[in-house]
Design an enzyme around this catalytic site. Structure first.
Site, short mmCIF file in Angstrom:
data_model
loop_
_atom_site.label_atom_id
_atom_site.label_comp_id
_atom_site.label_asym_id
_atom_site.label_seq_id
_atom_site.Cartn_x
_atom_site.Cartn_y
_atom_site.Cartn_z
N ASP A 13 0.98 -0.89 0.02
CA ASP A 13 -0.19 0.26 -0.17
C ASP A 13 0.92 0.91 -0.24
OD1 ASP A 13 -2.57 -1.79 -0.06
OD2 ASP A 13 -2.15 -1.36 2.45
N LYS A 16 2.11 2.56 -4.84
CA LYS A 16 2.30 1.64 -6.23
C LYS A 16 1.63 1.98 -7.47
CE LYS A 16 2.67 -2.29 -3.98
NZ LYS A 16 2.13 -1.33 -2.86
N GLY A 40 -4.50 -4.28 -3.64
CA GLY A 40 -5.83 -3.66 -4.34
C GLY A 40 -4.84 -2.27 -5.00
N HIS A 41 -4.72 -1.78 -5.89
CA HIS A 41 -4.24 -0.30 -6.34
C HIS A 41 -4.85 0.68 -6.61
CE1 HIS A 41 -0.39 -3.41 -7.54
NE2 HIS A 41 -0.55 -2.82 -5.97
N GLN A 225 1.72 -6.37 -2.69
CA GLN A 225 2.01 -5.85 -1.65
C GLN A 225 3.71 -5.52 -1.46
OE1 GLN A 225 1.47 -8.92 -3.44
NE2 GLN A 225 -0.60 -8.92 -3.22
P1 GDP Z 1 -0.44 0.09 -3.28
O1 GDP Z 1 -1.37 -1.37 -3.40
O2 GDP Z 1 0.19 0.38 -3.03
O3 GDP Z 1 -1.11 0.49 -5.14
O4 GDP Z 1 -1.47 1.79 -2.13
P2 GDP Z 1 -2.93 1.51 -2.37
O5 GDP Z 1 -3.97 2.27 -3.57
O6 GDP Z 1 -3.43 0.41 -1.43
O7 GDP Z 1 -2.91 2.89 -1.06
C1 GDP Z 1 -2.27 4.05 -1.20
C2 GDP Z 1 -3.60 5.51 -1.71
O8 GDP Z 1 -2.63 6.16 -1.07
C3 GDP Z 1 -4.34 5.32 -2.53
O9 GDP Z 1 -5.55 5.60 -1.17
C4 GDP Z 1 -3.65 6.63 -3.04
O10 GDP Z 1 -4.88 7.14 -3.96
C5 GDP Z 1 -3.27 7.73 -2.27
N1 GDP Z 1 -2.19 8.36 -2.88
C6 GDP Z 1 -1.55 7.73 -3.09
N2 GDP Z 1 -0.19 8.31 -3.27
C7 GDP Z 1 -0.28 9.88 -2.30
C8 GDP Z 1 0.32 10.92 -1.93
O11 GDP Z 1 0.36 11.30 -2.73
N3 GDP Z 1 -0.94 11.51 -1.64
C9 GDP Z 1 -2.21 10.89 -1.13
N4 GDP Z 1 -2.56 11.76 0.34
N5 GDP Z 1 -2.26 9.82 -1.09
C10 GDP Z 1 -1.67 9.07 -2.05
P1 IMO Z 2 -1.05 -4.47 -2.24
O1 IMO Z 2 -0.44 -4.64 -3.50
C1 IMO Z 2 -1.06 -4.63 2.47
C2 IMO Z 2 -0.95 -9.02 3.56
C3 IMO Z 2 -2.18 -9.06 4.49
C4 IMO Z 2 -1.80 -9.71 4.95
C5 IMO Z 2 -0.11 -11.02 4.74
C6 IMO Z 2 -1.01 -12.18 4.51
O2 IMO Z 2 -2.05 -3.54 -2.05
O3 IMO Z 2 0.07 -3.61 -1.65
P2 IMO Z 2 -2.39 -12.57 2.24
O4 IMO Z 2 -3.68 -12.02 1.79
O5 IMO Z 2 -1.57 -12.28 0.83
O6 IMO Z 2 -2.05 -14.59 2.18
O7 IMO Z 2 -1.94 -12.18 3.76
O8 IMO Z 2 -0.30 -9.77 3.31
N1 IMO Z 2 -0.87 -7.61 2.37
C7 IMO Z 2 -1.45 -6.74 2.16
N2 IMO Z 2 -0.87 -5.81 2.55
N3 IMO Z 2 -1.01 -4.74 1.02
C8 IMO Z 2 -1.01 -5.78 -0.08
O9 IMO Z 2 -1.42 -4.89 -1.62
C9 IMO Z 2 -1.65 -6.70 1.11
N4 IMO Z 2 -1.75 -8.13 -0.39
C10 IMO Z 2 -1.68 -8.50 1.48
O10 IMO Z 2 -2.83 -7.94 4.98
O11 IMO Z 2 -1.03 -9.26 6.36
MG MG Z 3 -3.15 -1.78 -1.30
#
Ligand code: GDP
Ligand code: IMO
Ligand code: MG
Length: 437
Positions: A13, A16, A40-41, A225
């Site tokens: 999270d 990416k 979840g991207h 991840q």
């Molecule tokens: P990922 O799994 O690495 O793609 O990240 P996620 O999408 O799960 O979580 C990142 C969250 O931060 C998302 O809701 C993005 O829209 C948000 N985000 C990304 N870059 C920024 C930033 O620079 N500032 C803020 N406030 N939010 C951001």
């Molecule tokens: P993105 O790509 C954050 C965590 C789960 C749990 C552990 C194992 O959005 O960054 P799993 O379901 O993979 O067997 O769970 O890994 N986890 C993540 N945490 N971002 C993710 O993906 C994750 N994918 C798995 O919360 O701790």
């Molecule tokens: Mg994510």
């Protein structure tokens, strides 16, 4: 060489999805190389917010070829649901731009069932806090050599026998956990319906990616991840089941390691973790609350509140080493606005003395090692409108420079908001140093 890996440098999270979407303006092909719908991207384009779980984050760039690599585990129901949702939102030509590795393993309903049953029955200190998407059991079947792969959808009769064999091996586990396996017929009838749409998208993606790189196309390898969730490099056993790190990009995309040009590590300006496991810089106070609320730190797949804490530089140094990070993208700097002072972990005190890299094997149980912090002054100005580093408030600039010096890798990009435009690009791996604005 025009291939770039985007890898999470923390516990996932990191942002990416946003960074991949940004770089895809300059690339031709994007490959997801590991994980499954546990990811979840989030992509924010104009007023639209889309969370992709299996589809690569380049999907919104109309000219790009999107590949789901052989290192992934794919739930066809989730994938088709994502495609349909994007169709509903008016995005076109999705299937034509998608190729799925026929070697990627399938997540089947019994994997989801087992993941859910195990999480529900594990004692508190053993539950991993998984996403319950069937990731662990699907990779277990892969390693057990009874897995069912996307290519098997081409011959459903042979596939039914493989499904029956794999399910039989899980039967005692499911029984012991008080669950009930679906019938082979029920599993197959769903797959038959999906096969008609999935089979035309299958291909030999290893060849496709290698050919693209050799032809000089710009290829982005999208990690899911993060390093600290990687099966080998992470905080085992509180990890996911795939090679999330940059090493996984080679096997997961099906290319040689020497085909990879640049590795970019993505880190938040602080740290979050969702799920169980050690997190030494975790906060349980008003600062932690600020990060969760201002950063909207709630899981994009499960909606769970994310745990929050200070930036862990030894963790970044560790991630730099095990991934070979060439440059960093620092996201969510804007979330720190309004904090009077910001703490950063610069080292760990361990029974063997002070260490500068994350003591990954000594984090559990908590208390064996202690983070050492420095304190930096905060800033009050909003950052969303800033496009060049020099326009950041002095304290924010000093914070970025401190990360760069301490993590041992240059900062290629700073993100100051979720939107595409809310980005300070310092170095673009596909085109060199970013042009002056
Ligand atoms: P990922 O799994 O690495 O793609 O990240 P996620 O999408 O799960 O979580 C990142 C969250 O931060 C998302 O809701 C993005 O829209 C948000 N985000 C990304 N870059 C920024 C930033 O620079 N500032 C803020 N406030 N939010 C951001
Ligand atoms: P993105 O790509 C954050 C965590 C789960 C749990 C552990 C194992 O959005 O960054 P799993 O379901 O993979 O067997 O769970 O890994 N986890 C993540 N945490 N971002 C993710 O993906 C994750 N994918 C798995 O919360 O701790
Ligand atoms: Mg994510």
């Amino acid at each position: 060489m025009s291939s770039v890996v985007i890898v999470g440098a923390q516990w996932g999270d990191e942002g990416k999805g946003k960074i991949v979407d940004i770089y895809m303006e300059f690339a031709d092909v994007v490959v997801r190389y590991a994980g499954g719908p546990n990811a979840g991207h989030t992509l924010v384009v104009g007023d639209e917010k889309i969370v992709v779980r299996l589809l690569p984050s380049g999907i919104l760039r109309r000219g790009t070829h999107c590949i789901l690599g052989q290192g992934m585990v794919i739930d066809t129901e989730v994938l088709l649901g994502e495609i349909d949702e994007l169709h509903r939102r008016g995005h076109e030509n999705l299937e034509q731009r998608l190729t799925l590795s026929d070697r990627a393993h399938l997540i089947l309903p019994y994997h989801v069932l087992i993941d859910t049953l195990r999480e529900g029955s594990a004692p508190a200190d053993k539950a991993l806090g998984t996403t319950k998407k069937g990731i662990g059991p699907a990779y277990e079947d892969k390693v057990k050599r009874v897995g069912v792969r996307c290519g098997d959808l081409r011959d459903l009769k042979a596939m039914a026998a493989r499904v029956a064999y794999a399910m039989q091996a899980w039967a005692p586990t499911v029984h012991a956990l008080g669950g009930e396996l679906p019938t082979v017929e029920a599993v197959m009838s769903k797959l038959e319906a999906h096969a008609a749409r999935i089979v035309p998208m299958l291909g030999h993606t290893s060849e496709l990616v290698d050919d693209a790189i050799k032809a000089g196309k710009r290829v982005l390898l999208e990690g899911a991840q993060g390093t600290l969730l990687d099966i080998d490099h992470g905080t085992y056993p509180f990890v996911t089941s795939s090679s999330a790190g940059a090493g996984g990009a080679s096997s997961g995309a099906g290319i040689g390691p020497n085909r990879i040009g640049t590795v970019i590590g993505i880190t938040k300006a602080y740290t979050t973790r969702v799920g169980s496991g050690p997190f030494p810089t975790e906060l349980d106070d008003s600062d932690g609350k600020h990060l969760r609320e201002v950063g909207a730190e709630f899981g994009s797949v499960t909606g769970r509140p994310r745990r929050t804490g200070w930036l862990d530089l030894p963790g970044l140094r560790y991630a730099s080493r095990v991934n070979g990070i060439d440059g960093l993208a620092v996201t969510k700097l804007d979330v720190l606005t309004g904090m009077d002072r910001i703490r950063v972990c610069i080292a760990y005190d361990t029974p063997e003395g002070r260490v500068s890299s994350l003591p990954i094997d000594d984090l559990d149980p908590p208390g064996k090692v202690t983070p050492v912090y420095v304190e930096m002054p905060g800033w009050k100005e909003r950052l969303e409108g800033v496009r060049v580093l020099d326009d950041l408030p002095a304290n924010a600039r000093a914070y970025v420079r401190f990360i760069e010096e301490q993590a041992g890798a240059p900062v290629y990009l700073v993100s100051v908001g979720p939107r595409r435009s809310e980005t300070i690009m310092l170095h673009n791996p596909f085109v060199g140093r970013a042009a002056a604005p």
